[in-house]
Design an enzyme around this catalytic site. Structure first.
Site, mmCIF file in Angstrom:
data_model
loop_
_atom_site.group_PDB
_atom_site.id
_atom_site.type_symbol
_atom_site.label_atom_id
_atom_site.label_comp_id
_atom_site.label_asym_id
_atom_site.label_seq_id
_atom_site.Cartn_x
_atom_site.Cartn_y
_atom_site.Cartn_z
ATOM 1 N N GLY A 278 1.052 -1.519 0.183
ATOM 2 C CA GLY A 278 0.151 0.060 -0.090
ATOM 3 C C GLY A 278 1.172 1.256 -0.085
ATOM 4 N N GLU A 320 4.950 -6.352 1.708
ATOM 5 C CA GLU A 320 4.261 -7.048 0.541
ATOM 6 C C GLU A 320 3.669 -5.765 -0.858
ATOM 7 O OE1 GLU A 320 0.400 -8.883 1.660
ATOM 8 O OE2 GLU A 320 2.005 -10.784 1.973
ATOM 9 N N PRO A 321 5.204 -4.912 -1.088
ATOM 10 C CA PRO A 321 4.830 -3.564 -1.961
ATOM 11 C C PRO A 321 4.610 -3.952 -2.929
ATOM 12 C CG PRO A 321 7.153 -3.782 -1.334
ATOM 13 C CD PRO A 321 6.491 -5.044 -0.445
ATOM 14 N N GLY A 322 3.583 -3.727 -3.986
ATOM 15 C CA GLY A 322 3.153 -3.724 -5.574
ATOM 16 C C GLY A 322 4.100 -2.214 -6.105
ATOM 17 N N ARG A 323 2.528 -1.613 -6.439
ATOM 18 C CA ARG A 323 3.139 -0.196 -6.697
ATOM 19 C C ARG A 323 4.038 0.573 -6.270
ATOM 20 N NH1 ARG A 323 -1.868 2.291 -7.096
ATOM 21 N NH2 ARG A 323 -2.558 1.298 -5.438
ATOM 22 N N TYR A 364 -11.010 5.412 -9.830
ATOM 23 C CA TYR A 364 -10.610 5.376 -8.205
ATOM 24 C C TYR A 364 -10.353 7.271 -8.869
ATOM 25 C CZ TYR A 364 -8.641 0.125 -8.321
ATOM 26 O OH TYR A 364 -8.807 -1.081 -7.942
ATOM 27 N N CYS A 391 -16.947 3.097 -26.379
ATOM 28 C CA CYS A 391 -17.046 3.783 -26.476
ATOM 29 C C CYS A 391 -17.853 4.139 -24.711
ATOM 30 C CB CYS A 391 -18.626 3.107 -27.219
ATOM 31 S SG CYS A 391 -17.870 3.246 -28.591
ATOM 32 N N GLU A 392 -17.382 5.293 -24.502
ATOM 33 C CA GLU A 392 -18.371 5.201 -23.095
ATOM 34 C C GLU A 392 -16.814 6.725 -22.403
ATOM 35 O OE1 GLU A 392 -19.044 3.648 -19.283
ATOM 36 O OE2 GLU A 392 -18.806 2.656 -20.827
ATOM 37 N N TYR A 421 -0.897 -1.840 -12.421
ATOM 38 C CA TYR A 421 -2.500 -1.983 -11.612
ATOM 39 C C TYR A 421 -3.442 -1.398 -13.093
ATOM 40 C CZ TYR A 421 -2.111 -3.175 -6.940
ATOM 41 O OH TYR A 421 -1.539 -3.596 -6.152
HETATM 42 C C1 LIG Z 1 -2.630 -8.069 0.927
HETATM 43 C C2 LIG Z 1 -2.220 -7.159 0.107
HETATM 44 N N1 LIG Z 1 -0.391 -7.154 0.096
HETATM 45 C C3 LIG Z 1 -0.271 -6.016 -0.459
HETATM 46 C C4 LIG Z 1 -0.424 -5.576 -1.414
HETATM 47 C C5 LIG Z 1 -0.179 -4.662 -2.656
HETATM 48 O O1 LIG Z 1 -0.822 -3.240 -2.318
HETATM 49 P P1 LIG Z 1 0.797 -1.967 -2.901
HETATM 50 O O2 LIG Z 1 0.408 -2.374 -4.569
HETATM 51 O O3 LIG Z 1 -0.578 -0.767 -3.330
HETATM 52 O O4 LIG Z 1 1.549 -2.055 -2.811
HETATM 53 C C6 LIG Z 1 -2.451 -5.308 -2.516
HETATM 54 C C7 LIG Z 1 -3.190 -4.263 -2.606
HETATM 55 O O5 LIG Z 1 -4.044 -4.597 -2.941
HETATM 56 C C8 LIG Z 1 -2.952 -6.624 -0.680
HETATM 57 O O6 LIG Z 1 -4.215 -6.850 -1.056
#
Ligand SMILES: Cc1ncc(COP(=O)(O)O)c(C=O)c1O
Length: 463
Positions: A278, A320-323, A364, A391-392, A421
Site C-alpha cells: 500500500g 508486500e509492496p506492489g505499486r 478510482y 464508447c464510454e 494495476y
Molecule cells: C494483501 C495485499 N498485499 C499487498 C498489496 C499491494 O498493494 P500495493 O500495490 O498498493 O503496494 C495488496 C493490494 O491490494 C494487498 O491486498
C-alpha cells in the site's frame, strides 16, 4: 504524419482544475524525475528516451499503445527495498500490481519473495522459477483447486481469510500428508488511502478476520488446534497509495496486541507479522512518496517499540509492496488520433488506447500526468483532457492536463507511473487488443508480454 498547429485550447476560469493542474507548469517539456522512471531523459533533438532508446523508435517497432517498462529502474527499486529491510525481514512483491515471467525472474535474481492472489498468478510464478517456499498465496475466496495446487507446490505461506478457509486448507494439507505454514489475515480497524487514514470501524469489507469482536482471536484458536497447519503469524493490509505512516503505526500496535493475547492465552509467541503493501508513489509532481529506507526504519521502530511494550520477542517482519516497486517503472506510450477544442471548456485529445489499458482514472478517479514525448514544443499550454477511443464518456486517461497548443495527430504522448494495476487490470472492452509490455535496458528493448491479436480474441470466441 500531420504536424499542423491549431490555436491554443480555451481556458475557462470555471473549469480550471485544482491541485497539480491548477496552473500550467513553467515548462511543458520537463520530465519530472519524481514521476518518470529513472532512465527517462530528453535527447538533444527533443524526443524522450528510456533505457537509451528513442520513444519514436519504440513506437515504430512495437506500435502504440504500449507499456514501456524500465528494467534497470525495476531492479534498482527491488534492490532498494531488499537493502532497506535487510536480512531480518522479507519483501514480498505483490504480483497483482503486474506479473509476468520476466518480472518473476528479476524478482528471483534480486532476492525478493512473491505474493500471488490466484492459482494462475501462482502458475506464472512457478513456471518462471520462483521457489515455492518464497511464495505467499492470498485471496478471500481461494478455490479448492487453488488450495490444492498451493499446498502441493509447497508455498511458503497461505494467508487465511475466513473460518471456512481454515478448515479447507487444513483438510487439504492433511490429505497431502503435509503441515502447511499459514498466516491469518486480520482487519485492524484502520483504512488508509493516500494522505489519510481512518482508525475506526473499517471492518466493513470482504477481507480478513476482524480483531474487534474477536474473530481474529477465534481464528488463532482454531488454527492452533489443527495438526496440519503451522501458524506462522498475523497479516494486515490497510489500504493503498499511502504516504503517511500513522495508519501502519495503529495497525502494528493492534497486530502486536493480538500477538500478546495469543501468548497469554496459548503460551505461544508467533514468529512473523506481515504489514502488507500500500505504499504510495508519485503519479504527479505533487506526490511525495517515502523512500524504502525511511519506510523500513519507521516500520521496524514501530514493531520493535510495540513488542518491547508487550514484552514479546520481535517477530520477523514482512511487507508486500506492489505499486511502490513496479508503478514508477513504466509509462504508457500512445499516439494522438484527434484533437478537439471545446470552446470555453478544454481540448479533448484522443489517443489510441484508453480505459482498456488504464481503468484507474475511471475506477478510482486516479490522477495522472502526461507529456508530449516525440518532440518538444514552445507552444502555449492548452488545458486538455486525454481520452481513449472507447464508447464510454468516462473513458478518460488523464482528466486534467496541460499540453502544448500545437499538439497534432501523430504526436506521441506518454503517461508515466502506469507500471502498477494498468496492464494487470487491462480489459478487452470494445474488443480492444491489450497492449504489449516492452522492457528496455541498456539500449535494448524486448517484448515481455506481447500485444494481443485479433486471432487471440477470435480463438476465445468459439462461435
Ligand atoms: C494483501 C495485499 N498485499 C499487498 C498489496 C499491494 O498493494 P500495493 O500495490 O498498493 O503496494 C495488496 C493490494 O491490494 C494487498 O491486498
Amino acid at each position: 504524419m500531420s504536424r499542423s498547429a491549431h490555436p491554443a485550447g480555451p481556458r475557462h476560469a470555471d473549469v480550471l482544475p485544482e491541485g497539480h493542474y491548477a496552473a500550467p507548469p513553467a515548462d511543458l517539456n520537463t520530465l519530472d524525475p519524481r514521476v518518470w522512471s529513472r532512465t527517462v531523459t530528453r535527447a538533444a533533438d527533443g524526443a524522450a528516451e528510456v533505457g537509451g532508446l528513442d520513444v519514436r523508435a519504440l513506437a515504430e517497432e512495437f506500435g502504440t499503445p504500449a507499456y514501456i517498462l524500465d528494467e534497470a529502474d525495476f531492479r534498482a527499486r527491488c534492490r532498494a527495498w531488499r537493502a532497506a529491510f535487510g536480512h531480518d525481514a522479507d519483501v514480498f512483491y505483490a504480483g497483482k500490481a503486474f506479473l509476468s515471467r520476466a518480472v518473476v525472474k528479476w524478482l528471483n535474481e534480486e532476492g525478493l519473495n512473491l505474493d500471488v492472489c490466484s492459482g494462475t498468478e501462482l502458475a506464472v510464478a512457478l513456471d518462471a522459477g520462483m521457489p515455492a517456499e518464497r511464495i505467499a498465496l492470498h485471496g478471500n475466496n481461494k478455490s479448492y483447486a487453488e488450495i490444492e495446487r498451493a499446498v502441493s507446490a509447497g508455498v511458503g505461506r497461505i494467508v487465511l481469510d475466513s473460518f471456512q478457509e481454515i478448515a479447507r486448507v487444513a483438510a487439504e494439507a492433511a490429505r497431502q500428508g503435509k503441515r502447511q505454514r499459514v498466516q491469518i489475515r486480520v482487519t485492524v480497524g484502520v483504512e488508509a488511502h493516500t494522505h489519510e487514514f481512518i482508525a475506526t470501524a473499517h471492518e466493513d469489507q470482504k477481507f480478513g478476520l476482524a480483531l474487534a469482536g474477536g474473530q481474529a482471536a477465534e481464528a488463532v484458536r482454531r488454527v492452533l488446534k489443527l495438526e496440519s497447519l503451522e501458524l506462522a503469524g498475523i497479516h494486515s493490509h490497510i489500504g493503498s497509495q499511502i504516504f503517511d505512516m500513522a495508519g501502519f503505526e495503529v495497525a502494528a500496535r493492534r497486530v502486536v496486541s493480538l500477538l500478546a493475547e495469543v501468548r497469554d492465552e496459548h503460551g505461544v509467541e508467533l514468529p512473523e507479522i506481515d504489514l502488507g503493501g500500500g505504499l504510495g508513489i508519485a503519479y504527479t509532481s505533487d506526490d511525495d512518496p517515502r523512500e524504502p529506507q525511511e519506510i523500513a526504519k519507521a516500520l521496524g521502530e514501530i514493531v520493535t517499540r510495540e513488542c518491547e511494550a508487550a514484552r514479546l520477542a520481535v517477530p520477523r517482519l514482512s511487507v508486500e509492496p506492489g505499486r511502490a516497486i513496479v508503478g514508477p517503472t513504466a509509462f504508457t506510450l500512445y499516439e494522438v488520433g484527434t484533437v478537439k477544442p471545446l470552446e470555453g471548456l478544454r481540448t479533448y485529445v484522443s489517443v489510441d488506447g484508453g480505459m482498456s489499458d488504464n481503468i484507474r482514472t475511471a475506477l478510482y478517479d486516479a490522477e495522472y500526468t502526461v507529456a508530449l514525448v516525440s518532440r518538444t514544443s514552445d507552444a502555449e499550454p492548452m488545458l486538455s483532457r486525454v481520452v481513449g477511443k472507447h464508447c464510454e464518456s468516462g473513458d478518460i486517461v488523464v482528466k486534467d492536463a496541460f499540453l502544448p497548443a500545437d499538439l497534432a495527430p501523430g504526436d506521441l504522448l506518454a503517461v508515466p507511473a502506469t507500471g502498477a494495476y494498468c496492464r494487470a487490470m487491462a480489459s478487452n472492452y470494445n474488443h480492444a487488443l491489450r497492449p504489449p509490455v516492452v522492457a528496455v535496458a541498456d539500449g535494448a528493448a524486448r517484448v515481455i508480454v506481447r500485444r494481443e491479436t485479433e486471432d487471440d480474441l477470435l480463438r476465445l470466441d468459439v462461435g
